[in-house]
Design a protein around this motif. Structure first.
Motif, PDB file in Angstrom:
ATOM      1  N   UNK A   1       0.964  -1.180   0.040  1.00 15.21           N
ATOM      2  CA  UNK A   1      -0.078   0.186  -0.446  1.00 15.21           C
ATOM      3  C   UNK A   1       1.107   1.786  -0.024  1.00 15.21           C
ATOM      4  N   UNK A   2       0.439   2.251  -0.852  1.00 15.75           N
ATOM      5  CA  UNK A   2       1.313   3.796  -0.987  1.00 15.75           C
ATOM      6  C   UNK A   2       0.779   4.586   0.015  1.00 15.75           C
ATOM      7  N   UNK A   3      -0.337   4.533   0.498  1.00 15.82           N
ATOM      8  CA  UNK A   3      -1.851   5.713   1.381  1.00 15.82           C
ATOM      9  C   UNK A   3      -1.112   4.655   3.045  1.00 15.82           C
ATOM     10  N   UNK A   4       0.229   5.375   3.449  1.00  9.25           N
ATOM     11  CA  UNK A   4      -0.170   5.675   5.497  1.00  9.25           C
ATOM     12  C   UNK A   4      -1.261   6.215   5.751  1.00  9.25           C
ATOM     13  N   UNK A   5      -2.135   5.844   6.938  1.00 11.18           N
ATOM     14  CA  UNK A   5      -3.491   6.264   7.570  1.00 11.18           C
ATOM     15  C   UNK A   5      -2.731   7.152   8.950  1.00 11.18           C
ATOM     16  N   UNK A   6      -1.611   6.763   9.286  1.00  9.92           N
ATOM     17  CA  UNK A   6      -1.726   7.360  10.408  1.00  9.92           C
ATOM     18  C   UNK A   6       0.545   7.068  10.857  1.00  9.92           C
ATOM     19  N   UNK A   7       0.363   8.329  10.221  1.00  9.19           N
ATOM     20  CA  UNK A   7       2.045   9.013  11.619  1.00  9.19           C
ATOM     21  C   UNK A   7       1.978  10.490  11.404  1.00  9.19           C
ATOM     22  N   UNK A   8       1.907  10.663  13.008  1.00 10.21           N
ATOM     23  CA  UNK A   8       2.290  11.371  13.784  1.00 10.21           C
ATOM     24  C   UNK A   8       2.993  11.784  14.884  1.00 10.21           C
ATOM     25  N   UNK A   9       3.384  13.204  15.002  1.00  7.72           N
ATOM     26  CA  UNK A   9       4.706  13.477  16.143  1.00  7.72           C
ATOM     27  C   UNK A   9       2.739  14.051  17.303  1.00  7.72           C
ATOM     28  N   UNK A  10       3.118  12.827  18.197  1.00  2.25           N
ATOM     29  CA  UNK A  10       1.852  13.824  18.809  1.00  2.25           C
ATOM     30  C   UNK A  10       2.518  13.475  20.147  1.00  2.25           C
ATOM     31  N   UNK A  11       1.687  14.084  21.348  1.00  2.00           N
ATOM     32  CA  UNK A  11       2.405  14.860  22.875  1.00  2.00           C
ATOM     33  C   UNK A  11       1.583  13.247  23.600  1.00  2.00           C
ATOM     34  N   UNK A  12       2.371  12.918  24.195  1.00  4.08           N
ATOM     35  CA  UNK A  12       1.776  12.905  26.356  1.00  4.08           C
ATOM     36  C   UNK A  12       2.416  13.166  27.233  1.00  4.08           C
TER      37      UNK A  12
END
Length: 509
Positions: free
Chosen positions: A361-372
């Motif tokens: 698949x060429x499409x990523x559904x989730x790549x984040x720099x999130x915060x905790x």
């Protein structure tokens, strides 16, 4: 763009200025405000570049760390020293006796503020390769990227029992005397003020401390709950057989308890004063829902005091990873890196897998720099949760025990925003071309836009991808082992640079 083959390591990244109109997204986490101003640049290191040992310089995005004292703003732009950490070597077709190492680069970049989707910017950053340092054990013997044995360990005075990898021949499928080495799948990097390196590992999972020459001087063994167990004994194998013996198996394939295969200590960061070290699993332990993607979200963050000669275990918290919809169900976005922001808040790089350059698949559904945020989280350190087979969550569905308050997780920066990516000629989804983002983004590093201390709260957030050493022109074992990945692809080590605004309370430097 790059005609060099197995020569100079060169990267192209473009930086843009920011203003109120260019804000991409904003979020608040426990009253602290964060802004993603814009994508500041993109670039790549050619996948077939090689280091001073004539090995392919792949996988350099497993972790990165700037020498903070070297970062400065110049008349032309910026310059600084960046250390990059490859993982266990080329391993898409089996593990090899690759000697883990760290690479040092001088990076320089020149801002170009006018990049647009209709007129994407050109290249304006270079990585000047300086050196590589090989990692060795306490006895000076090389470490290895080979998988650990299903049982047994190595012992050294002053160290906990360490994982062991036994190999035949030269460990590459050729003739040799065989031997035993400490297996390391390097995933996290922190620089010591004395020139040393702290490295987190997936195999153990352990945290190793190497001096400036690469020799191991300390090892942190985590609580027993995290140690992988099979059939009642510790078993550090990740069921990743060597390329020369692909039929070697371990039973059961997954550990009965402890860290899941290839989901060890993926994230590592430290407080700016160098006193505290934080290390986090990639996903939940086996006994806490770790064998099923949709249930592996509740994982452990450990804090150590490293200000004295021996690391001291201080605290442990539960961090619930983000969930995303994969088209049929909600599943966990496993984490690939963490970065200190303040004593209570951290960045976490959470992402999906199996999508990107060279994937089905060429499409990523989730790549984040999130915060905790851990300010209200329960400190679970102690015998109740740290003993062998102890659990913070249900093994069947990962439900966290009601007595535990987890960290708060806040969505922040989306890597996959095509409106930003297209300004630099790259994209998420669509054609399998050189501009498609790689699957594995595994590193985070912050440096100030003002070149000094970030007093204006403006920061560049760097991330480098792990290309898994995938090339058709690859070399291992000090240039003597040639390979061409069976995928047919040549993947570069891609770089993204984001400009962000941190809250006044953030102190990443």
């Amino acid at each position: 763009m790059f005609s060099l083959t197995r020569t100079v390591l060169t990267v192209a990244v473009v930086l843009t200025s920011t203003n109120a109109a260019s804000v991409v997204s904003q979020t608040k986490c426990n009253s602290q405000s964060y802004t993603y101003d814009n994508l500041a640049g993109y670039g790549f290191v050619p996948g077939d570049a090689y280091d001073q040992y004539h090995d392919t310089a792949g996988g350099i995005g497993s972790s990165i760390a700037f020498d903070r004292s070297s970062w400065q703003k110049t008349d032309a732009g910026y310059t600084g020293i960046l250390w990059t950490l490859p993982d266990r070597g080329w391993n898409t077709e089996g593990t090899l006796n690759f000697n883990p190492r760290v690479h040092k680069f001088n990076v320089s970049l020149i801002p170009q503020p006018n990049a647009t989707t209709t007129s994407p910017s050109g290249t304006n950053i270079q990585f000047e390769y300086l050196e590589s340092i090989l990692f060795s054990g306490p006895d000076g013997a090389p470490t290895t990227g080979l998988d650990g044995n299903a049982s047994g360990h190595l012992s050294y005075p002053g160290f906990p029992d360490l994982p062991i990898a036994t190999y035949t021949g030269d460990g590459f499928g050729r003739e040799g005397p065989g031997g035993q080495r400490i297996p390391i799948d390097s995933e996290g990097l922190v620089l010591g003020s004395d020139g040393s390196f702290w490295v987190s590992d997936e195999y153990g999972p352990y945290v190793y401390h190497f001096d400036s020459t690469g020799r191991m001087i300390e090892a942190i063994r985590p609580p027993d709950a995290i140690i992988p167990m099979r059939n009642g004994v510790e078993s550090f194998s990740a069921d990743s057989p060597p390329i020369y013996a692909p039929n070697i198996t371990v039973s059961p394939s997954d550990p009965d308890t402890g860290r899941e295969n290839n989901h060890g200590f993926e994230g590592l960061t430290a407080s700016p004063d160098g006193k505290y070290l934080y290390v986090m699993l990639q996903a939940a332990l086996v006994q806490e829902g770790g064998l099923k993607g949709r249930y592996e979200r509740n994982l452990r963050l450990l804090q150590y005091d490293i200000s004295s000669n021996a690391a001291v275990y201080l605290a442990e918290y539960v961090v619930p990873l983000p969930l995303y919809y994969d088209g049929s169900k909600n599943t966990t976005a496993a984490q690939s890196e963490i970065h200190f922001l303040s004593p209570t808040q951290f960045l976490v790089l959470a992402r999906d897998s199996g999508a990107g350059r060279g994937q089905d698949s060429s499409q990523s559904l989730y790549r984040h720099a999130d915060i905790f945020d851990i300010s209200s989280a329960t400190n679970i350190k102690g015998p109740t949760y740290d003993c062998a087979n102890c659990s913070i969550a249900s093994a069947s569905d990962g439900t966290l025990k009601k007595s535990i308050t987890p960290a708060t997780v806040c969505s922040f920066l989306d890597f996959n925003n095509n409106e930003q990516l297209n300004r630099f000629g790259v994209h998420n989804g669509g054609q399998q071309d050189g501009g498609l983002l790689n699957e594995k983004w595994e590193s985070l590093a912050l440096v100030p836009v003002d070149g000094v201390d970030g007093a204006d709260r403006q920061w560049f957030l760097w991330s480098v991808s792990d290309d898994d050493f995938i090339t058709q022109n690859g070399y291992m074992d000090f240039g003597t082992y040639e390979y061409a990945d069976s995928s047919g692809y040549n993947l570069d080590n891609q770089v993204l640079v984001f400009q962000i605004t941190l809250p006044a309370g953030a102190t990443p430097l």
